[in-house]
Design a protein around this motif. Structure first.
Motif, PDB file in Angstrom:
ATOM      1  N   LYS A 181      65.518  38.609  29.792  1.00 36.60           N
ATOM      2  CA  LYS A 181      64.267  38.707  29.037  1.00 36.60           C
ATOM      3  C   LYS A 181      64.487  38.397  27.560  1.00 36.60           C
ATOM      4  O   LYS A 181      63.644  37.765  26.920  1.00 36.60           O
ATOM      5  N   ARG A 232      55.574  40.126  30.367  1.00 38.79           N
ATOM      6  CA  ARG A 232      57.030  40.086  30.301  1.00 38.79           C
ATOM      7  C   ARG A 232      57.599  41.454  29.929  1.00 38.79           C
ATOM      8  O   ARG A 232      58.763  41.740  30.185  1.00 38.79           O
ATOM      9  N   TRP A 233      56.767  42.276  29.310  1.00 34.24           N
ATOM     10  CA  TRP A 233      57.185  43.612  28.899  1.00 34.24           C
ATOM     11  C   TRP A 233      55.974  44.526  28.939  1.00 34.24           C
ATOM     12  O   TRP A 233      54.914  44.191  28.434  1.00 34.24           O
ATOM     13  N   THR A 234      56.143  45.689  29.569  1.00 32.27           N
ATOM     14  CA  THR A 234      55.065  46.678  29.631  1.00 32.27           C
ATOM     15  C   THR A 234      55.537  47.949  28.944  1.00 32.27           C
ATOM     16  O   THR A 234      56.302  48.733  29.518  1.00 32.27           O
ATOM     17  N   HIS A 268      62.833  35.461  25.336  1.00 30.36           N
ATOM     18  CA  HIS A 268      62.238  35.774  24.034  1.00 30.36           C
ATOM     19  C   HIS A 268      62.773  34.823  22.967  1.00 30.36           C
ATOM     20  O   HIS A 268      62.007  34.281  22.155  1.00 30.36           O
ATOM     21  N   GLY A 289      67.547  42.679  31.396  1.00 27.76           N
ATOM     22  CA  GLY A 289      67.324  42.820  29.963  1.00 27.76           C
ATOM     23  C   GLY A 289      67.848  41.625  29.183  1.00 27.76           C
ATOM     24  O   GLY A 289      67.193  41.141  28.245  1.00 27.76           O
ATOM     25  N   GLN A 294      54.721  38.906  24.778  1.00 31.25           N
ATOM     26  CA  GLN A 294      55.415  39.554  25.888  1.00 31.25           C
ATOM     27  C   GLN A 294      54.504  40.542  26.614  1.00 31.25           C
ATOM     28  O   GLN A 294      54.486  40.610  27.840  1.00 31.25           O
TER      29      GLN A 294
END
Length: 298
Positions: free
Chosen positions: A34, A193-195, A38, A31, A188
């Motif tokens: 990421k 990068r993020w789902t 970002h 986390g 993202q």
């Protein structure tokens, strides 16, 4: 003008590594990593935006400091909570991640980052604090139509300008941070990068009406009313378009067909029409722009 961004970046990177090494929890480490990525994307895209707006070198540097620090509170939030849910953080410490970030900077980090430029403390602290919940209208952003950010020296400005003018500049840069922050959330998702989660459950008609009427979808309030599910999060992200104020960001989302690509990627049957609706609204916003912002009609 003192070149301070590179020094700030060194301190920021050291702080990131320190926080990352404070846990052996792989979920928390992931986390934090990421959120670091970002931040770097926001710095990159935000720098391009302020350059295209013809900000001079001093205001570009100030803006880059704001982009760099906007989510500084997220690292500690992940360590504390194991998630980035601001309502949980507020319940625990009474601050969202913007307020936590301001506190971290006040506690000493900003003094390392910005040596000999104490005049920058107030704008950076305010921007970090405001970027989560700040709401600004065209009156706050009229400064973009002037030459101030193109001609004035930022350090001299924050040393001598009236409080009203300082606030207008701070709010303007905060809005830019918000726009670019939201843009990267779309990136993202598209880049994997993020789902975000989705569920096999319809969105309550009350929430759909709120969305189509342009109302702010507050997760905490919707949860209290029993109206929240993961598909509502899809609407929250789409409604970011309502909060975007910069024409350049709106056009980028439109021209790169970001909303339509998200619709195709997400394949969420409960909100398909919402993607089309927001695409049309985005086009209307661009057509009614004043050439710099999408807040007011020509």
């Amino acid at each position: 003008m003192l070149k301070i961004y590179n020094k700030a970046l060194q301190v920021f990177n050291s702080y990131y590594i320190l926080q990352r090494n404070s846990t052996e929890d792989t979920k928390k480490i992931d986390g934090i990593d990421k959120k670091y990525l970002h931040t770097m994307e926001v710095v990159k895209d935000g720098s391009s935006v302020v350059t295209n707006l013809d900000f001079n070198e001093t205001f570009i540097e100030l803006s880059k400091l704001a982009f760099l620090n906007h989510d500084i509170g997220r690292f500690e939030q992940m360590l504390r909570m194991g998630s980035y849910i601001d309502s949980d953080l507020v319940s625990q410490i009474g601050l969202n991640h913007g307020g936590l970030g301001k506190q971290i900077l006040q506690d000493g980090l900003i003094q390392e980052e910005i040596p000999n430029t104490r005049v920058y403390d107030r704008p950076i602290l305010d921007i970090v604090d405001k970027h989560v919940d700040g709401r600004f209208d065209e009156k706050d952003l009229l400064i973009l139509s002037s030459d101030l950010l193109k001609t004035a020296d930022a350090i001299e400005f924050f040393s001598r300008a009236s409080e009203e003018k300082k606030t207008k500049v701070i709010n303007t840069i905060t809005q830019i941070v918000q726009d670019v922050d939201r843009l990267d959330i779309y990136h993202q998702i598209l880049e994997g990068r993020w789902t975000p989660m989705k569920v096999d459950e319809p969105v309550d008609p009350k929430v759909m009406d709120m969305f189509y009427n342009g109302e702010y979808l507050n997760m905490v309030e919707l949860k209290k009313q029993g109206l929240w599910n993961a598909n509502v999060g899809e609407l929250v992200r789409l409604s970011f378009v309502n909060q975007i104020r910069l024409l350049s960001v709106a056009k980028l989302i439109h021209d790169k067909k970001i909303l339509m690509k998200m619709k195709e990627l997400r394949q969420n049957p409960f909100v398909l029409d919402a993607f089309d609706f927001m695409q049309s609204k985005l086009e209307e916003m661009i057509n009614n722009s004043d050439g710099i912002t999408v807040c007011k009609k020509k």
